[in-house]
Design a protein around this motif. Structure first.
Motif, PDB file in Angstrom:
ATOM      1  N   VAL A  17       7.941  99.740  61.614  1.00 17.74           N
ATOM      2  CA  VAL A  17       9.140  99.348  62.358  1.00 17.74           C
ATOM      3  C   VAL A  17       9.587 100.527  63.215  1.00 17.74           C
ATOM      4  O   VAL A  17       9.853 101.610  62.703  1.00 17.74           O
ATOM      5  N   TYR A  18       9.640 100.304  64.507  1.00 22.10           N
ATOM      6  CA  TYR A  18      10.073 101.361  65.424  1.00 22.10           C
ATOM      7  C   TYR A  18      11.598 101.328  65.590  1.00 22.10           C
ATOM      8  O   TYR A  18      12.256 102.344  65.493  1.00 22.10           O
ATOM      9  N   THR A  19      12.119 100.135  65.878  1.00 22.42           N
ATOM     10  CA  THR A  19      13.569 100.003  66.012  1.00 22.42           C
ATOM     11  C   THR A  19      14.015  98.727  65.306  1.00 22.42           C
ATOM     12  O   THR A  19      13.232  97.785  65.178  1.00 22.42           O
ATOM     13  N   ALA A  32      13.991 100.667  60.490  1.00 26.08           N
ATOM     14  CA  ALA A  32      13.325 101.509  61.490  1.00 26.08           C
ATOM     15  C   ALA A  32      12.844 102.802  60.837  1.00 26.08           C
ATOM     16  O   ALA A  32      13.553 103.389  60.020  1.00 26.08           O
ATOM     17  N   GLY A  33      11.637 103.196  61.179  1.00 24.51           N
ATOM     18  CA  GLY A  33      11.085 104.428  60.623  1.00 24.51           C
ATOM     19  C   GLY A  33      10.344 104.218  59.327  1.00 24.51           C
ATOM     20  O   GLY A  33       9.729 105.138  58.798  1.00 24.51           O
ATOM     21  N   GLN A  34      10.384 102.985  58.788  1.00 26.79           N
ATOM     22  CA  GLN A  34       9.686 102.721  57.535  1.00 26.79           C
ATOM     23  C   GLN A  34       8.394 101.964  57.795  1.00 26.79           C
ATOM     24  O   GLN A  34       8.226 101.305  58.816  1.00 26.79           O
ATOM     25  N   ARG A  35       7.528 102.092  56.818  1.00 25.95           N
ATOM     26  CA  ARG A  35       6.272 101.356  56.882  1.00 25.95           C
ATOM     27  C   ARG A  35       6.177 100.495  55.643  1.00 25.95           C
ATOM     28  O   ARG A  35       6.540 100.935  54.552  1.00 25.95           O
ATOM     29  N   PHE A  36       5.690  99.283  55.800  1.00 20.69           N
ATOM     30  CA  PHE A  36       5.527  98.373  54.670  1.00 20.69           C
ATOM     31  C   PHE A  36       4.042  98.065  54.534  1.00 20.69           C
ATOM     32  O   PHE A  36       3.377  97.736  55.518  1.00 20.69           O
ATOM     33  N   VAL A  37       3.541  98.202  53.328  1.00 20.34           N
ATOM     34  CA  VAL A  37       2.122  97.958  53.100  1.00 20.34           C
ATOM     35  C   VAL A  37       1.982  96.998  51.945  1.00 20.34           C
ATOM     36  O   VAL A  37       2.657  97.154  50.933  1.00 20.34           O
ATOM     37  N   THR A  38       1.129  96.035  52.073  1.00 20.15           N
ATOM     38  CA  THR A  38       0.844  95.175  50.931  1.00 20.15           C
ATOM     39  C   THR A  38      -0.604  94.745  50.966  1.00 20.15           C
ATOM     40  O   THR A  38      -1.191  94.533  52.015  1.00 20.15           O
ATOM     41  N   ALA A  40      15.566  90.090  64.166  1.00 22.56           N
ATOM     42  CA  ALA A  40      16.550  89.613  65.132  1.00 22.56           C
ATOM     43  C   ALA A  40      16.411  90.394  66.436  1.00 22.56           C
ATOM     44  O   ALA A  40      16.316  89.822  67.506  1.00 22.56           O
ATOM     45  N   ALA A  41      16.408  91.676  66.358  1.00 20.76           N
ATOM     46  CA  ALA A  41      16.210  92.523  67.532  1.00 20.76           C
ATOM     47  C   ALA A  41      15.498  93.771  67.047  1.00 20.76           C
ATOM     48  O   ALA A  41      16.101  94.622  66.386  1.00 20.76           O
ATOM     49  N   ALA A  42      14.238  93.837  67.301  1.00 19.47           N
ATOM     50  CA  ALA A  42      13.480  94.957  66.765  1.00 19.47           C
ATOM     51  C   ALA A  42      12.191  95.137  67.558  1.00 19.47           C
ATOM     52  O   ALA A  42      11.786  94.266  68.322  1.00 19.47           O
ATOM     53  N   ARG A  43      11.629  96.281  67.368  1.00 15.38           N
ATOM     54  CA  ARG A  43      10.278  96.512  67.884  1.00 15.38           C
ATOM     55  C   ARG A  43       9.443  96.941  66.680  1.00 15.38           C
ATOM     56  O   ARG A  43       9.784  97.915  66.000  1.00 15.38           O
TER      57      ARG A  43
END
Lengths: 430, 208
Positions: A165-167, A185-191, A146-149
């Motif tokens: 995800v930065y924000t 924010a601050g997480q990383r998703f890997v698949t 919705a609102a993210a960087r």
């Protein structure tokens, strides 16, 4: 002789015609101009180039302004501040105030309100205006916000998706539209085809030798995600430094089928196998959080800098890190293939090159070098040595008495000082 | 008589249109710049695709071409020559990039072989021939490759080749002849390419 206006064509011209026909066939027909390229062009031109050539006075003023900007940019650069994007990235202004930065070499398309990433990396800052582009599609996944960087890396060959995800917050859905993960924010998703996991992008883990085994953290809503294509190994959260459970071994096997054959010469499941750190590599240890095959890899902590002394090749000593192993007795690598797998974990803006070389009778014969790589993915370096091999100093060298093998990673920028973690695994000679 | 016509060869109407666009662009009309880009971006994209098979830097080079075109538009003496001007700039950018790549590959030992990654639709045999052809073209210098693309792939006549390469007609004729010999010798030196050229000649297709 005119080729265009005569039918008495020579054999040489006919051969050129054949070659040209093949070039045309392979290159394909003309395509329509992509409107986004015009947007990017405008951004690069900044309007200035579209005007008439400036007069002497205007040129003087423009020159003075350019010098001021260059001085500020140089000061920032020398302080090691990372710019928002790498040189060559394309920035696009999209509908509704959204903004995309597409990495050089990536393939993207814009389909209605989605940015389709065919291959490569893109960063999307979602705008708030009507019709804003809020979605990136990559390999059957839809990443919405919705609102993210956030930043998406999609490697088509490996079928591997990574999201940073930065924000804000993003939702990852599979091709059936089912939400498979929510990433904050601050997480990383890997698949990958082998499974999906989410990790925190926190600080580096403590040294292995001083840290007692730690159980993985509790599963979150992003942990129990179902991969969209194949049955996954679910439930385990791969934090940045997962320890083996008591009496057990974690096996990630990013190498897939590669891991089912004969084990490599150096597997790094138990020991460093005689490798030593040099240059920008400050320490080597066995890491159990990431592996190409098996349960461990050789982790090199690296501290790169583009300042400091230079070596005999005029290369900055701390620009490159090496993991070196002495081969005793020396071995003959003629017509044999050396394979190395490595993974670099660093800031997403980090760009690096990688390769290896062998030393035989005092001469170093290197593999082809991979340049301008980005972190966050496994790379495979493979090279078959011949009887005579090109060397840095010019000329060739034999590799019939190889006494050293060195795996090298070097920083290319844009930052001048950078820390990274280099994982090396399954080094093999066949 | 073999009919040979340069692709997208300009017609008088096009030349008048180009002249009007150049004048408008020089007067600061952003719409005219966009129109120039829309007209010639496909030509630039196609030429770069034919010059460099791999895709990694083509988009950037396309941008570079238009940046130069717009920066140097005031140097265009005859506004009707816009197409030639764009093409000349495009080949110049491609030549410079190829030289840079070659230097990089020497200094850094990088494997910068430009392969036909785009030959996905072709069968294995054609793909193999395409890869061999690309290797052969890699052995040519930047100027020879540029001449080859202009003369044989884009089918320009010698005057046009001379104009886009900023050479005299006599020099162009000499260098095209030299490049033709080089390409021919390399084609003959490779069994697969020689076989392909024979089959091509037997099929009687020249116009592509």
């Amino acid at each position: 002789m005119s080729v265009a206006d005569t039918d008495t064509r020579t054999g040489a011209e006919r051969e050129c015609d054949a070659a040209a026909a093949l070039v045309r066939e392979v290159a394909g027909p003309s395509a329509q101009a992509d409107p986004r390229a015009w947007v990017a062009l405008q951004l690069q031109v900044g309007g200035a180039a579209l005007r008439r050539r400036p007069g002497p006075r205007r040129a003087l003023v423009a020159g003075a302004i350019a010098v001021m900007f260059a001085a500020v940019a140089l000061a920032v650069w020398r302080r090691g501040a990372a710019p928002s994007g790498s040189a060559g990235d394309v920035v696009m202004a999209l509908e509704g105030g959204s903004r995309a930065r597409v990495e050089k070499g990536s393939q993207v398309r814009l389909v209605s309100a989605s940015l389709v990433l065919e291959d490569g990396s893109a960063e999307l800052t979602v705008g708030t205006g009507p019709g804003a582009v809020k979605e990136i599609r990559a390999g059957g996944y839809r990443i919405q916000a919705a609102a993210a960087r956030f930043e998406i890396h999609w490697w088509r060959i490996d079928q591997r998706l990574e999201a940073y995800v930065y924000t804000g917050q993003i939702t990852v859905s599979n091709e059936r539209g089912r939400a498979v993960a929510t990433v904050d924010a601050g997480q990383r998703f890997v698949t990958t085809g082998a499974g999906a996991r989410a990790t925190d992008t926190g600080a580096a883990p403590p040294p292995l030798a001083t840290e007692p085994p730690r159980t993985p953290r509790k599963a979150t809503k992003t942990d129990t995600v179902a991969p969209p294509r194949e049955p996954a190994k679910l439930g385990v959260v791969a934090t940045r430094d997962p320890r083996p459970r008591a009496g057990g071994r974690l096996s990630y096997d990013a190498g897939g089928d590669d891991c089912r054959g004969e084990p490599a010469r150096w597997t790094f499941d138990e020991a460093a196998g005689g490798f030593a750190a040099a240059g920008a590599f400050t320490r080597l240890s066995i890491d159990r959080g990431r592996a190409w095959c098996g349960s461990g890899s050789l982790l090199a902590d690296a501290s790169f800098t583009l300042d400091g002394p230079r070596d005999e090749r005029n290369m900055l000593v701390r620009q490159t890190g090496h993991a070196v192993v002495t081969l005793d007795p020396p071995i003959d690598l003629t017509n044999r293939t050396v394979t190395v797998h490595l993974f670099v974990e660093a800031d997403p803006s980090f760009r690096f090159g990688a390769g290896f070389y062998v030393q035989s009778a005092g001469k170093k014969a290197n593999s082809p070098w991979l340049q301008n790589q980005m972190p966050g993915r496994w790379l495979t370096l493979r090279h078959t040595y011949g009887v005579e091999n090109r060397i840095w100093e010019g000329g060739t060298a034999r590799v019939d008495a190889v006494s050293k093998l060195a795996i090298s990673v070097w920083i290319l920028g844009p930052v001048r000082i950078s820390k990274a973690r280099v994982y090396i695994d399954e080094v093999d000679i066949r | 008589m073999i009919a040979r016509r340069a692709e997208d060869e300009p017609v008088p109407d096009d030349e008048a249109r180009d002249a009007a666009l150049v004048k408008a662009a020089l007067a600061g009309d952003a719409g005219a710049c966009r129109a120039i880009w829309e007209l010639y971006a496909p030509l630039v994209g196609r030429t770069l695709r034919r010059f460099f098979a791999t895709s990694s830097e083509r988009a950037d080079l396309g941008q570079e071409v238009f940046l130069r075109v717009f920066k140097r538009l005031h140097e265009l003496r005859d506004p009707t020559e816009l197409r030639r001007f764009v093409m000349g700039t495009c080949l110049g950018v491609a030549r410079n990039d190829l030289r840079r790549r070659k230097i990089r590959s020497i200094i850094w030992f990088t494997s910068d072989t430009d392969q036909f990654a785009g030959a996905g639709g072709a069968n294995d045999e054609t793909r193999d021939v395409a890869v061999r052809l690309r290797r052969m073209l890699d052995d040519l210098g930047a100027e020879d490759r540029s001449l080859f693309i202009a003369r044989y792939v884009e089918k320009m006549d010698l005057k046009e080749v001379a104009a886009v390469h900023k050479m005299s007609l006599a020099t162009t004729r000499r260098r095209v002849a030299r490049m033709t010999k080089r390409v021919s010798m390399r084609m003959k030196g490779d069994d697969a390419l020689a076989e392909y050229a024979d089959a091509f000649a037997r099929s009687g297709s020249v116009s592509g």
